[in-house]
Motif scaffolding. Structure first.
Motif, short mmCIF file in Angstrom:
data_model
loop_
_atom_site.label_atom_id
_atom_site.label_comp_id
_atom_site.label_asym_id
_atom_site.label_seq_id
_atom_site.Cartn_x
_atom_site.Cartn_y
_atom_site.Cartn_z
N ILE A 215 21.94 10.28 108.30
CA ILE A 215 21.95 11.66 108.32
C ILE A 215 22.82 12.83 107.83
N SER A 216 21.40 13.42 107.05
CA SER A 216 22.70 14.00 106.49
C SER A 216 22.84 15.31 107.04
N GLY A 217 23.65 16.72 105.97
CA GLY A 217 24.39 17.53 106.66
C GLY A 217 23.14 18.35 107.81
N ASN A 218 22.39 18.43 107.20
CA ASN A 218 21.29 19.26 107.64
C ASN A 218 19.94 18.65 108.16
N GLY A 219 20.21 17.20 108.41
CA GLY A 219 19.37 16.71 109.14
C GLY A 219 18.12 15.75 109.41
N ILE A 220 18.22 15.25 107.88
CA ILE A 220 17.83 14.31 107.44
C ILE A 220 17.67 13.39 107.38
N GLU A 221 16.94 12.02 107.89
CA GLU A 221 17.32 10.98 107.88
C GLU A 221 16.95 9.88 106.93
N ASN A 222 18.28 9.19 106.84
CA ASN A 222 18.08 8.38 105.73
C ASN A 222 17.90 6.70 105.33
N LEU A 223 17.41 5.93 104.51
CA LEU A 223 17.29 4.91 105.22
C LEU A 223 17.70 4.09 103.56
N ALA A 224 18.48 3.15 103.46
CA ALA A 224 18.56 2.65 102.06
C ALA A 224 19.37 1.08 102.19
N PRO A 225 18.87 0.37 101.38
CA PRO A 225 19.40 -1.06 101.30
C PRO A 225 20.65 -1.24 100.19
N ILE B 26 24.82 4.29 89.18
CA ILE B 26 23.31 3.17 88.66
C ILE B 26 21.62 3.08 89.65
N GLN B 27 22.22 2.89 90.82
CA GLN B 27 21.35 2.51 91.78
C GLN B 27 21.09 4.81 92.45
N ARG B 28 19.80 4.33 93.26
CA ARG B 28 19.06 5.56 93.92
C ARG B 28 19.47 5.79 95.30
N ASP B 29 21.25 5.78 95.44
CA ASP B 29 22.07 5.43 96.10
C ASP B 29 22.52 6.69 96.85
N LYS B 30 23.69 8.24 95.79
CA LYS B 30 23.67 9.30 95.81
C LYS B 30 23.19 9.46 97.11
N ASP B 31 22.65 10.08 97.85
CA ASP B 31 22.22 10.27 99.17
C ASP B 31 23.10 9.55 100.68
N THR B 32 22.47 8.39 100.42
CA THR B 32 23.57 7.43 101.99
C THR B 32 25.78 7.62 101.86
N ALA B 33 25.87 7.79 100.15
CA ALA B 33 27.71 8.99 100.28
C ALA B 33 27.47 9.68 100.61
N GLU B 34 27.12 10.40 100.13
CA GLU B 34 26.80 12.21 100.30
C GLU B 34 26.67 12.15 101.94
N SER C 186 27.27 4.95 119.52
CA SER C 186 28.51 5.73 119.60
C SER C 186 28.34 6.96 117.89
N VAL C 187 27.12 6.75 117.40
CA VAL C 187 26.50 7.52 116.41
C VAL C 187 25.43 7.67 116.05
N LYS C 188 25.50 9.23 115.42
CA LYS C 188 23.93 10.01 115.36
C LYS C 188 23.63 9.23 114.72
N PRO C 189 23.55 8.55 113.45
CA PRO C 189 21.96 7.80 112.87
C PRO C 189 21.37 6.99 113.73
N ALA C 190 20.65 6.37 114.04
CA ALA C 190 19.88 5.43 114.25
C ALA C 190 20.16 3.95 114.34
N ARG C 191 19.46 3.00 114.86
CA ARG C 191 19.54 1.34 113.94
C ARG C 191 18.51 1.59 113.37
N VAL C 192 18.11 0.23 112.86
CA VAL C 192 16.89 -0.51 113.04
C VAL C 192 16.33 -1.12 114.65
N LYS C 193 15.97 -1.64 115.25
CA LYS C 193 15.04 -1.55 116.34
C LYS C 193 14.26 -3.61 115.66
N GLU C 194 14.28 -3.05 114.06
CA GLU C 194 13.97 -5.01 114.26
C GLU C 194 14.97 -5.52 113.02
#
Length: 266
Positions: free
Chosen positions: A79-89, A110-118, A165-173
């Motif tokens: 989850i970003s600082g402004n509440g946007i949820e992100n999901l990436a492999p 190299i990959q489109r993964d900046k959002d996850t790290a940030e 214990s953390v704010k981001p959801a886990r994947v039920k599947e």
């Protein structure tokens, strides 16, 4: 049929086979089996040696992602600082320690993964969800280069399950999921001083395992039931169909045999 025309076969028939060389003894070379002989002969065809510092990084990327295989895939929810949820492999992922329980994820530019790290650096918490065969299409859809501010959850068709214990959801599947807190972020820089990757170390705070994939007797996850996928190069994935076991010996157990072999090699 070409490779892409072959239908996907269910892996419910997962089985254990003998190892490639079940009768191997200490000191025995690779070439004593037919398969090993061919492998040894191929070495005589020579080598291509690469110095990564002198090559195009894209070449190094292609070589390593095709040679370091198969790789487990971390399906990361943040989850970003402004509440946007992100999901990436992420296929640059592994366990680092069991005490404390720590995992690593490399978020490269190299990959489109900046959002996850940030997101992880900003909000500290994230979940890692192991991908199984039945929902690889849904997970793969989240590798799309969506613009910042777009959540991949809706397009994936996957289900949010509240974490403990953390704010981001886990994947039920996901039959095996980890809740993690940021332990350390290591910035990897190139020769020009640019950050090209973030090596994220996360402390595991909760482990969620479906009862259906547990081997209660052994206290472990049953690989045949988990049906995890692995990553190869490009857009290729791999499934686990067969496994084999090789007993781990001890020095005390095999001391005499080993010492005899060492003497005969002098």
């Amino acid at each position: 049929m070409s490779k892409s025309d072959l239908p996907f076969f269910d892996t419910s028939d997962f089985r254990y086979t003998q190892p490639p060389h079940p009768s191997w003894t200490y000191g025995e070379p690779v070439s004593t089996t037919e398969q090993g002989q061919k492998w040894a002969e191929e070495a005589e065809q020579g080598w291509k040696t690469i110095n990564p510092s002198e090559e195009d990084p894209k070449l190094t990327y292609r070589l390593c992602t095709s040679g370091i295989v198969p790789r487990p895939v971390a399906f990361v929810s943040t989850i970003s600082g402004n509440g946007i949820e992100n999901l990436a492999p992420f296929s640059w992922f592994s366990q680092v320690s069991s005490n404390p329980c720590v995992i690593s994820i490399a978020c490269t530019s190299i990959q489109r993964d900046k959002d996850t790290a940030e997101n992880i650096k900003a909000t500290k918490g994230f979940t890692v969800n192991i991908i199984s065969e039945p929902w690889i299409a849904q997970a793969n859809s989240c590798a799309i280069d969506a613009p910042p501010g777009v959540s991949e959850w809706a397009l994936s068709g996957l289900t949010k399950e509240p974490s403990v214990s953390v704010k981001p959801a886990r994947v039920k599947e996901s039959a095996f999921a980890l809740e993690c807190e940021l332990l350390q972020n290591v910035e990897i820089k190139n020769a020009a001083g640019e950050v090209t990757s973030n090596l994220i170390l996360g402390t595991v705070t909760r482990i969620h395992i479906r009862n259906a994939v547990l081997n209660e007797e052994k206290g472990v996850v049953d690989t045949a039931k988990l049906r995890p996928i692995g990553r190869l190069s490009g857009n290729s994935y791999v499934k686990i169909k067969d496994g084999f076991q090789i007993p781990q010996s001890t020095w005390a157990q095999d001391k005499e045999e080993i010492e005899e072999k060492l003497k005969s090699s002098l």
